[in-house]
Design an enzyme around this catalytic site. Structure first.
Site, short mmCIF file in Angstrom:
data_model
loop_
_atom_site.label_atom_id
_atom_site.label_comp_id
_atom_site.label_asym_id
_atom_site.label_seq_id
_atom_site.Cartn_x
_atom_site.Cartn_y
_atom_site.Cartn_z
N LYS A 192 2.28 109.56 25.13
CA LYS A 192 3.01 109.09 23.94
C LYS A 192 3.17 110.18 22.89
O LYS A 192 2.42 111.16 22.87
CB LYS A 192 2.31 107.86 23.37
CG LYS A 192 2.52 106.65 24.30
CD LYS A 192 2.06 105.37 23.73
CE LYS A 192 2.45 104.26 24.72
NZ LYS A 192 1.64 103.05 24.52
N ARG A 251 -4.06 102.51 30.81
CA ARG A 251 -2.74 102.41 31.43
C ARG A 251 -2.11 103.80 31.39
O ARG A 251 -1.86 104.33 30.31
CB ARG A 251 -1.89 101.40 30.65
CG ARG A 251 -0.48 101.18 31.20
CD ARG A 251 0.28 100.23 30.28
NE ARG A 251 1.62 99.99 30.76
CZ ARG A 251 2.65 100.82 30.56
NH1 ARG A 251 2.48 101.95 29.89
NH2 ARG A 251 3.84 100.51 31.04
N1 PMM Z 1 3.02 101.15 26.45
C1 PMM Z 1 4.25 101.15 27.00
C2 PMM Z 1 4.69 100.07 27.79
N2 PMM Z 1 3.86 99.03 28.03
N3 PMM Z 1 1.79 97.97 27.75
C3 PMM Z 1 0.57 97.94 27.21
N4 PMM Z 1 -0.25 96.89 27.42
N5 PMM Z 1 0.10 98.96 26.42
C4 PMM Z 1 0.87 100.05 26.14
O1 PMM Z 1 0.40 100.94 25.39
C5 PMM Z 1 2.19 100.10 26.69
C6 PMM Z 1 2.61 99.02 27.51
C7 PMM Z 1 5.18 102.29 26.75
O2 PMM Z 1 4.94 103.31 27.68
P1 PMM Z 1 5.82 103.56 29.02
O3 PMM Z 1 7.25 103.71 28.61
O4 PMM Z 1 5.27 104.79 29.58
O5 PMM Z 1 5.65 102.42 29.93
#
Ligand code: PMM
Length: 311
Positions: free
Chosen positions: A230, A264
């Site tokens: 991020k 994650r």
């Molecule tokens: N971040 C993203 C998408 N989904 N879900 C949870 N639970 N926590 C997060 O920090 C989160 C998420 C955005 O990241 P991506 O685009 O790499 O999926």
């Protein structure tokens, strides 16, 4: 650092999720053209499914499949398009994975179809604010629910990024979301919480939320944290999201030392190694703390399980 509590979360099928004994790694499978880190790479359902299988082989304990970008400024996609992206991937994976599948969605219709296609976890980045029907799907299906903290939605999330005390406000708002989920019929024992790093949080606020992770222990639910790649991790010489894996490793370590049960991430193999070392550091720190608390400062902390190594 406080001791990490252990939880066993029942899932609709298969063995329960055991959280706390070691950190679990959730691999990200974004079936989107525009996610900030891997947008466009896994749009073909066959490639996305192969990617999920490769992440499991690399050590993923859970796989999170999403069909709508949540990056700041992203436009929402119609529900039909989100369904078209996610369901064929889940169907291809049905019966081929040991790791439970999670669906990254805020919509009841998508959650329902995903659970029908084998997803055991619903990961809602809106914290139940986007679609009031979502909690009913979770309640009926017995899926586990990740409630992530955010304010506003992708298009306007920084408008509400105003906090007096980030940690206290995130904990309070997550508490309210848990109460809403339970009032809507969800089983409290199947809920995880997530501070939502980068969501309605500017750089310093994301670090403050990470540092205050220990406050979420008061909610008595397992904690999932998603720092991977991020923008709050961008250093002075930032080469973009894919250049932030070392920075992600630092944030994953901090999250585990502060009590995260699940991380994650995009790079599963590497972050699995990071999580293993962070878990051993946690165990050593906890043992040391117990020794000090017992008033035997200076005594040797109990030895960790040793693996002989030549160097
Ligand atoms: N971040 C993203 C998408 N989904 N879900 C949870 N639970 N926590 C997060 O920090 C989160 C998420 C955005 O990241 P991506 O685009 O790499 O999926």
């Amino acid at each position: 650092m406080q001791a990490r509590r252990c939880y066993t979360l029942p899932l609709p099928a298969g063995p329960p999720l055991v959280l706390g004994a070691r950190t679990l790694v959730m691999g990200v499978v974004n079936v989107t053209p525009d996610s900030f880190s891997d947008g466009g790479r896994w749009q073909d359902p066959g490639r996305a499914a192969d990617h999920a299988l490769a992440l499991e082989a690399a050590g993923a304990d859970l796989l999170d499949v999403g069909g709508e970008s949540t990056r700041p400024g992203a436009d929402p996609v119609p529900a039909a398009e989100e369904l078209r992206r996610v369901v064929p991937v889940l169907e291809r994976l049905a019966g081929r994975l040991r790791a439970p599948l999670s669906v990254d969605t805020s919509r009841a219709a998508v959650a329902r179809a995903a659970v029908g296609a084998g997803a055991a976890v619903v990961n809602d980045v809106s914290g139940l604010r986007r679609d009031p029907g979502l909690v009913g799907v979770v309640a009926e299906s017995g899926a586990a629910l990740v409630i992530m903290h955010s304010r506003g939605f992708s298009r306007d999330m920084y408008r509400d990024a105003c906090y007096g005390d980030v940690g206290a406000e995130v904990a309070r708002e997550l508490q309210a979301s848990i109460a809403a989920a339970v009032a809507g019929g969800a089983d409290r024992s199947r809920i995880l919480v997530d501070p939502g790093l980068g969501f309605a949080k500017r750089t310093g606020q994301s670090y403050a939320a990470l540092a205050a992770l220990g406050r979420l222990a008061a909610l008595d639910r397992p904690i999932l944290v998603g720092p991977s790649r991020k923008s709050f991790l961008a250093g002075r010489a930032d080469g973009g999201p894919a250049d932030r894996d070392w920075a992600t490793a630092a944030a994953v370590t901090a999250a585990i030392l502060e009590g995260a049960h699940v991380v994650r991430v995009h790079r599963v193999r590497e972050m699995r190694q990071v999580a293993e070392v962070a878990d051993r550091c946690r165990a050593a720190l906890e043992a040391r703390r117990r020794v000090l608390a017992a008033g035997t400062a200076g005594a040797q902390a109990p030895a960790l399980a040793e693996t002989p190594r030549s160097v």
